[in-house]
Structures are given as C-alpha cells and as structure tokens.
Design a protein around this motif. Sequence first.
Motif, PDB file in Angstrom:
ATOM      1  N   ARG A 211      50.361 -73.810 -63.333  1.00  0.00           N
ATOM      2  CA  ARG A 211      49.073 -74.042 -63.843  1.00  0.00           C
ATOM      3  C   ARG A 211      48.247 -73.036 -63.982  1.00  0.00           C
ATOM      4  NH1 ARG A 211      48.025 -79.451 -63.811  1.00  0.00           N
ATOM      5  NH2 ARG A 211      46.662 -78.437 -65.485  1.00  0.00           N
TER       6      ARG A 211
ATOM      7  N   SER B 291      47.756 -72.570 -67.599  1.00  0.00           N
ATOM      8  CA  SER B 291      46.900 -73.657 -68.268  1.00  0.00           C
ATOM      9  C   SER B 291      45.444 -73.022 -68.698  1.00  0.00           C
ATOM     10  CB  SER B 291      46.670 -74.696 -67.505  1.00  0.00           C
ATOM     11  OG  SER B 291      48.143 -75.209 -67.263  1.00  0.00           O
ATOM     12  N   ARG B 292      44.858 -73.635 -69.853  1.00  0.00           N
ATOM     13  CA  ARG B 292      43.556 -73.469 -70.027  1.00  0.00           C
ATOM     14  C   ARG B 292      42.593 -74.519 -69.444  1.00  0.00           C
ATOM     15  NH1 ARG B 292      46.753 -71.351 -73.771  1.00  0.00           N
ATOM     16  NH2 ARG B 292      46.261 -69.316 -74.727  1.00  0.00           N
TER      17      ARG B 292
ATOM     18  N   HIS C  48      40.685 -76.610 -70.340  1.00  0.00           N
ATOM     19  CA  HIS C  48      40.655 -77.992 -70.858  1.00  0.00           C
ATOM     20  C   HIS C  48      41.955 -78.885 -70.440  1.00  0.00           C
ATOM     21  CE1 HIS C  48      43.368 -76.513 -74.124  1.00  0.00           C
ATOM     22  NE2 HIS C  48      43.937 -77.670 -73.977  1.00  0.00           N
ATOM     23  N   GLU C  49      42.938 -78.278 -69.792  1.00  0.00           N
ATOM     24  CA  GLU C  49      43.991 -78.753 -69.244  1.00  0.00           C
ATOM     25  C   GLU C  49      43.897 -79.170 -67.669  1.00  0.00           C
ATOM     26  OE1 GLU C  49      47.978 -77.210 -71.351  1.00  0.00           O
ATOM     27  OE2 GLU C  49      46.423 -75.436 -71.383  1.00  0.00           O
TER      28      GLU C  49
ATOM     29  N   SER D  53      41.769 -81.200 -64.804  1.00  0.00           N
ATOM     30  CA  SER D  53      40.580 -82.054 -64.900  1.00  0.00           C
ATOM     31  C   SER D  53      39.391 -81.619 -63.883  1.00  0.00           C
ATOM     32  CB  SER D  53      41.064 -83.165 -63.564  1.00  0.00           C
ATOM     33  OG  SER D  53      41.150 -82.622 -62.456  1.00  0.00           O
TER      34      SER D  53
END
Length: 541
Positions: free
Chosen positions: A154, A157-158, A160-161, A163
């Motif tokens: 994770r 991840s950016r 927007h990915e 919650s």
Amino acid sequence: MSQVNSSVEGSMDVLVEVTDLTVGFGSLRAVDGLSFRLEKGAALGLVGESGSGKSTVASALLGLHRGTGADVGGSVRVAGIDVQEASDADLHRLRGGKAAMVFQDPLSSLDPYYAIGDQIAEVYRVHTRVSRRAARARAVEVLDRVGIPDALRRSRSRPHEFSGGMRQRALIAMALACEPDLLIADEPTTALDVTVQAQILDLLHTLREETGLGLLLVTHDVGVAAESVDEILVMRHGRAVEHGPVDTVLGAPTEPYTRDLLGAVPRVDVPRAPSEASSAAQEVVLEATGLRREFGRGKRAFAAVDDVSLTIHRGETLGIVGESGSGKTTLGRMLVGLLKPTAGEIKPGGGVRPDVQMVFQDPVSSLNPRRSVGESIADPLRARGERDEESIRGRVRELLERVGLEGAHYDRYPHEFSGGQRQRVGIARALAAEPRVIVCDEPVSALDVTTQAQVVALLGELQRELGLALVFVAHDLAVVRQVSDRVAVMRRGRIVEQGPADEVYDAPQDPYTKQLLAAVPALDPQVAARRRAARRELATT
C-alpha cells in the motif's frame, strides 16, 4: 535547593508553553491573550466553534504565521524552542522533527501524483538525511504502525486509492516518521464516519501510551475531546473561557458558554420528545417499494441502493443513517426525483402529488454565488408559473423571515451569510414550492453544535406548523436520534434495521447497528475509556 531543583525538573517536562499569545489579522484579533501549558505525554483539547481562534493557535505553535502579515505577540515555546525568536532553520527543524501537524483534510495535504510511501519517505529524508532505501523502509514501518494493512504494497498507492480513514492514517504516519515530541491534530476526524473516527481516536490514544508524545487536539466536537484528552481549554472569540481537567470541564462546567456548548451537543442516549401524533394514525405521503439504483455497466456495475422499501407519513421524521457508501444519499436523491430508480417505484400516498424538495449538505455549492439569495429562493415560485414580480418578492421576504432571516436580505449574496444562515436560505428555497416532504441530506454536518441545534429546532418548528414530513439523511447517529420518529439503518445499499427510533437505539437487533452505536463518542470520559477498552479487546480476539 530542593525547590530550585524541583522547578528545573518541572520546566524540563513542559513541552508547550504559551504566554499571552495574540494573533491579529488587520483589525481582527483572532487570538487575544491566551496562555496554557502542555506537559510531555499529556493531551490537551482546544475546543470551540468556528471563529473561536483554535486553529490559529495551532498554527502559531509551528510559526506558520511567519511571513503572512499576521501580527503575532506574546510568547510561544515548543520543545524548548522560542517560536517567535527562532531562525528559519530552527523552525524548519521544529516542523516535522520536534512537532508535527495532522490537518483536517488529508486530500489537500497529500500530493495526488505521488505514492503515499514516497511522500512519507521524502519528509523523513528532509529531517534525517538518510538514504532513499532507508527512508522508504521507514515509510513502510510507520504505515504499518498506524494500522495500514499490507503496508509495503500500500505504500506504493496514491492518495485516491485510499479511503478517507486510511488517508488520515497515512497523514498520522507521516507526522510520526521523525518521532516528534508533539503531535498537533487539527480536526482530524471531522470528515470521517463514526466507526472510522473511533479507530483514529483509538490510534492516537495508543500512540500516546506507547511513544509518550504530547497531543494537542483541535476540535469543535466536544465528544471527540472527551474521548481523547486529559485537559480541555474552551475558546470563544480568541479567548480562553474555561480550562481544566476533562472530567471537571465536561462534568461540572462553571462558565455559561461552556454549559450552553454542552447543552447543544446531541446525545445518542437521550430520546426525542414524543411527537404530538402517532405515526401509525397519520396519512402516508410517500411510499417507496423495492428501490434499486445501479451505477456503471457490465461487469463494473454495482448497486448503490438494493431493494429498499420505505413508507413516509405526514408530520413525521424518518431518519436514514449509515456510513459513507451505504447508499443513503443515493436513496434521498431518488426520493426527490434527482435520480431515477433502476428498479422499483416511488408513489405518493392517497394519489396526491407529494411535492418533494431537498435541503442539501453544502449550501455554498447549492446556491449560485452570482445570484442573490432572494432570486434563488424565487426559482421554485417562477417554475410553478408565477409571473407577478412584486408578489414573488413579497413571498420570498415572508419565507426569509419564516426561517429566521430578514426580508431585506433578499438582495444579499451567499458569501455575505454564515454557514448556518446559508442553510436557512436553503430551507427557505425548499419551502417555496410548498412541499409535503423535505429530504434533508446531511443538513447540519458542516455546522457548529450551537448552529446545528438552531437549524434542527427550525426544522422541527416548521414541521409542526406545516405538517411536513422530513426524511433526515445523516451519518451522525446522535443528531438522527434527536430529530427522528422512526429510523432506518443502511449498509451497502440495504436497510439492515428499521423501526421506531427508541427501539432501534435502545435495543438494536442488527450487529452493524450495535457497532455504529458503540463507536459514538461519549461525553463522559470514563464511559469513553470503557468503550475504548472494549474495542481494543474486540480487535485482539
């Protein structure tokens, strides 16, 4: 000698010392003679409504007003650094190193183009000058520390990915990267669902226990403060109104403003006053059967609302509660006609057209900034065919006065009103169409508790006088109980529990409803501690 040693030892334990702090912006005095101390490992809550100056204080602790033109006076010492006299280099070392800040909106604090792990690693390298590999390893370590599952994957991840709750955890991880002595959390849970809010507050409490960092929590939510801090400082108009241990301030406040603030807080354990008439004896004004709404096509299609049936009676309030993604807003928009159901039907009771109107969450985005509020309120009148401009203007003035504003406000623009006043404008516009049903979509979630109480009281007054049916959509369980005769709990597009408000709240049947209620902040710090311990035990079993 012992007294001198004691004094020196005590000063070494002081993490934050603010003396007679003033912050002015032109003629506005945002903070006016504020003084407080925060010991190492302790937690202080700055509590107040919008405009009280609490966020300005938080910024002053890190010297964020430097270079902005603000007039800052008094003394601010953080982790042994005199913030007012510190050089730019010293402030650079303070920010992120000795003290770190977590802001309300993680999306505006995170770069949308870069991976979360890279952003944390960059902050760590700025303060420690380690290798890129070591910085990335530290990023994964702190992401894992704040409860991000599969932290290594994770970290790539950016924003927007993630919650909303995970983004807030990522911001906390970034703040922790350099092991600061002080964490400043500015409204860290305002935009989060109740269960995610509880997780973030539990995380902050655990971090304090395990690392000994000091916490300055800035919040307008008294319940959040009760869950999280040792002391509370209540602010109003830039000044300290009351300051003391959390049990004392919340349990036996001495100042009228503090009592008023606490009195306006909706309580999940206090039932609503009985309605004047029984819902069962009232006429049905709107009925929804088997509603379904899909978004997307083919394999990507998903049902935001799935097989929902509701009956709404004249003069009652039906509360629809659920977390983000539960489908409650989609359901509300179908009831109003803004969205067409994929399946199912909505029909008026008794064959009478219900004239359903909506009050939106954000009055700023629902009002045209280039048109006067009077013109916005007049739109439903003109849409109904009225052409007499003098009559229209007179009716709009009546509506403005009916919601507690002035008829002379007709020609004012949205930016000239406060948040609560703009919401009153939204209610006036909904009333212009003479509806039988008003759907309120999170109508008070952006408001302070006292303003929130005023808007809720206004809706109740209008309901009693006009016989309106209200559908009150919200994620705040305490507000929903305060206003509702009946409650429907939504999860993943379905209603998991529905019934009279007192039955749903006092004897919930569905495990999800029980989970939601257990996560609501308690004003009693001892109750909050017991709930936190129960959640911790549940998480480890």
